[in-house]
Design a protein around this motif. Structure first.
Motif, mmCIF file in Angstrom:
data_model
loop_
_atom_site.group_PDB
_atom_site.id
_atom_site.type_symbol
_atom_site.label_atom_id
_atom_site.label_comp_id
_atom_site.label_asym_id
_atom_site.label_seq_id
_atom_site.Cartn_x
_atom_site.Cartn_y
_atom_site.Cartn_z
ATOM 1 N N ARG A 42 0.773 7.707 2.986
ATOM 2 C CA ARG A 42 1.474 6.779 2.739
ATOM 3 C C ARG A 42 2.393 8.821 1.694
ATOM 4 O O ARG A 42 3.102 8.614 1.611
ATOM 5 N N LYS A 43 1.119 9.327 2.022
ATOM 6 C CA LYS A 43 1.840 11.247 1.973
ATOM 7 C C LYS A 43 2.638 11.427 3.016
ATOM 8 O O LYS A 43 3.968 11.826 3.118
ATOM 9 N N TRP B 49 11.362 2.014 -0.509
ATOM 10 C CA TRP B 49 9.872 1.846 -1.617
ATOM 11 C C TRP B 49 8.533 1.646 -0.222
ATOM 12 O O TRP B 49 7.360 1.794 -0.562
ATOM 13 N N GLU C 87 1.269 -1.536 0.195
ATOM 14 C CA GLU C 87 0.003 -0.072 -0.361
ATOM 15 C C GLU C 87 0.261 1.768 -0.189
ATOM 16 O O GLU C 87 0.726 2.576 -0.075
ATOM 17 N N TYR C 88 1.736 0.853 0.380
ATOM 18 C CA TYR C 88 3.173 1.848 0.420
ATOM 19 C C TYR C 88 3.604 2.411 -1.128
ATOM 20 O O TYR C 88 3.865 3.559 -0.911
ATOM 21 N N LEU C 89 3.024 1.619 -2.243
ATOM 22 C CA LEU C 89 3.244 1.903 -4.166
ATOM 23 C C LEU C 89 2.616 2.549 -4.269
ATOM 24 O O LEU C 89 1.312 2.209 -4.593
ATOM 25 N N GLU C 90 3.113 3.677 -5.244
ATOM 26 C CA GLU C 90 2.577 4.354 -6.508
ATOM 27 C C GLU C 90 1.547 3.769 -6.866
ATOM 28 O O GLU C 90 2.138 2.630 -7.444
ATOM 29 N N GLY C 91 0.211 3.447 -7.114
ATOM 30 C CA GLY C 91 -0.547 2.664 -7.842
ATOM 31 C C GLY C 91 -0.990 1.590 -7.231
ATOM 32 O O GLY C 91 -1.649 0.411 -7.700
ATOM 33 N N ASP C 92 -0.641 1.284 -5.880
ATOM 34 C CA ASP C 92 -1.201 -0.216 -5.003
ATOM 35 C C ASP C 92 -0.519 -1.690 -5.366
ATOM 36 O O ASP C 92 -0.880 -2.180 -5.911
ATOM 37 N N ALA D 288 -4.285 7.546 2.368
ATOM 38 C CA ALA D 288 -3.611 8.293 1.902
ATOM 39 C C ALA D 288 -2.721 9.669 2.159
ATOM 40 O O ALA D 288 -1.931 9.653 2.055
ATOM 41 N N LEU E 22 6.081 8.652 2.764
ATOM 42 C CA LEU E 22 6.476 9.380 0.945
ATOM 43 C C LEU E 22 7.358 11.049 1.455
ATOM 44 O O LEU E 22 8.868 10.889 0.830
#
Length: 365
Positions: A272-273, A300, A192-197, A269, A276
């Protein structure tokens, strides 16, 4: 007096060592050793958990039906091709048990998740460790070790404890080189930490009968205390895991909290933000200390693996950070005596541990 003896392959297991929360002398430290979510969990999940605990006398739904339906909706997956477990750890162990045994081989990548070794040895399979490529997965090295005895290949992607990531093309190339009777396990605890999951992994599992994707609620969802994991794959694979998993393996409270956590997409969200932003900041701080011969492996996930290549060792810094009030992860048992894994924490924790690291290095320069 004689006593029962464990099987030799069980005696060969080195028990899992969790991240510490206290110093050697018992002091409670700021814990950046277990890759927990610095923001906690969704308030909705907390409320659901408390409400569910009002019926402690009742067994939970043994099939986690409502949770599987919620997962299917959240990830656009077939709910009947999902199985839930006591954390993804239970499922990783069940996969090894279901598909390998004495005379079979299980492959994982050097610096991979330590549970793979335990899972393989528990079922008496032979452990095969593939060489790494700068602390990450080397697909060619891994494929060179595949033979007629290979039954399971474990890949953490993103990898724990190094944070590295293999893109969709590399994973597809790996799968294409495996025999049909070998299970490819894509362990995406940090997916779930990846962009696009990481949706391509689910597509691979949807199309092929020998791919399983595992996930957990312990990381970005912040429900580590409840031990909730899940796996997605073709019906035959899921049926195997359902045959051998523990009954009632996910608590009622855990199922309710997980369903609420899935629904709070704003919290995910935000997590995740936050991750990052502060992962990039901490990586830049490590880069500014490169004159001390250390570097951060590109990550990642929600942590950084910092490699110490100069005169100040990782062990020295690990102990000095405890003196400064911080506990991180030192992993000599996994061949990473030269590295420290540092979880991305709150803003204050991140700034504090980096300031402490800078002070320690200057002191030893």
């Amino acid at each position: 007096m004689t006593q029962p003896e464990a099987k030799p392959w069980i005696n060969a297991i080195h028990a899992y060592t969790p991240g510490k929360a206290k110093s050697d002398d018992g002091r409670v430290l700021i814990k950046l050793s277990a890759n927990e979510n610095a923001l906690g969990c969704s308030p909705d999940a907390t409320a659901a958990l408390v409400e569910a605990k009002s019926s402690l006398a009742r067994y939970p739904d043994p099939a986690s039906n409502a949770l599987r339906e919620a997962l299917g909706k959240a990830y656009d997956l077939e709910a009947d091709q999902i199985v839930c477990g006591t954390g993804s750890d239970e499922l990783l162990n069940l996969i090894a048990m279901g598909y390998a045994g004495a005379g079979d081989e299980i492959i994982y990548v050097k610096y991979g998740f330590s549970v793979y070794d335990i899972a393989a040895r528990k079922c008496a399979a032979t452990v095969v460790v593939a060489p790494d490529k700068d602390y990450g997965t080397d697909v060619d090295a891994l494929l060179s070790l595949v033979n007629e005895k290979t039954r399971v290949v474990f890949i953490a992607n993103p990898n724990n404890p190094t944070g590295t990531f293999s893109d969709d093309a590399e994973i597809a190339r790996l799968h294409a080189g495996l025999p049909a009777n070998c299970v490819l396990v894509l362990d995406q605890a940090y997916g779930e930490y990846l962009e696009g999951d990481g949706p391509a992994s689910f597509d691979l599992a949807r199309k092929h009968a020998n791919v399983l994707v595992t996930r957990t609620f312990s990381k970005i969802y912040g429900l580590a205390a409840e031990r909730i994991g899940w796996a997605y794959g073709q019906p035959g694979l899921i049926a195997t895991l359902n045959r051998i998993r523990a009954p009632f393996n996910v608590t009622s409270a855990g199922q309710a909290a997980a369903i609420a956590a899935l629904a709070d997409t704003d919290f995910v969200a935000h997590s995740r933000k936050h991750n990052l932003q502060w992962r990039e900041w901490m990586a830049s701080e490590i880069a500014s200390l490169s004159n001390h011969d250390l570097r951060a492996i590109p990550s990642w996930a929600n942590f950084l693996m910092v490699i110490f290549e100069g005169k100040t060792s990782a062990e020295t810094v690990y102990k000095a950070l405890m003196d400064e009030g911080y506990i991180v992860r030192w992993l000599p048992g996994q061949g990473l005596a030269n590295g420290l894994r540092i979880t991305i924490g709150s803003e204050d924790e991140n700034r504090g541990v980096m300031a402490a690291l800078r002070t320690i290095l200057e002191r030893h320069s």
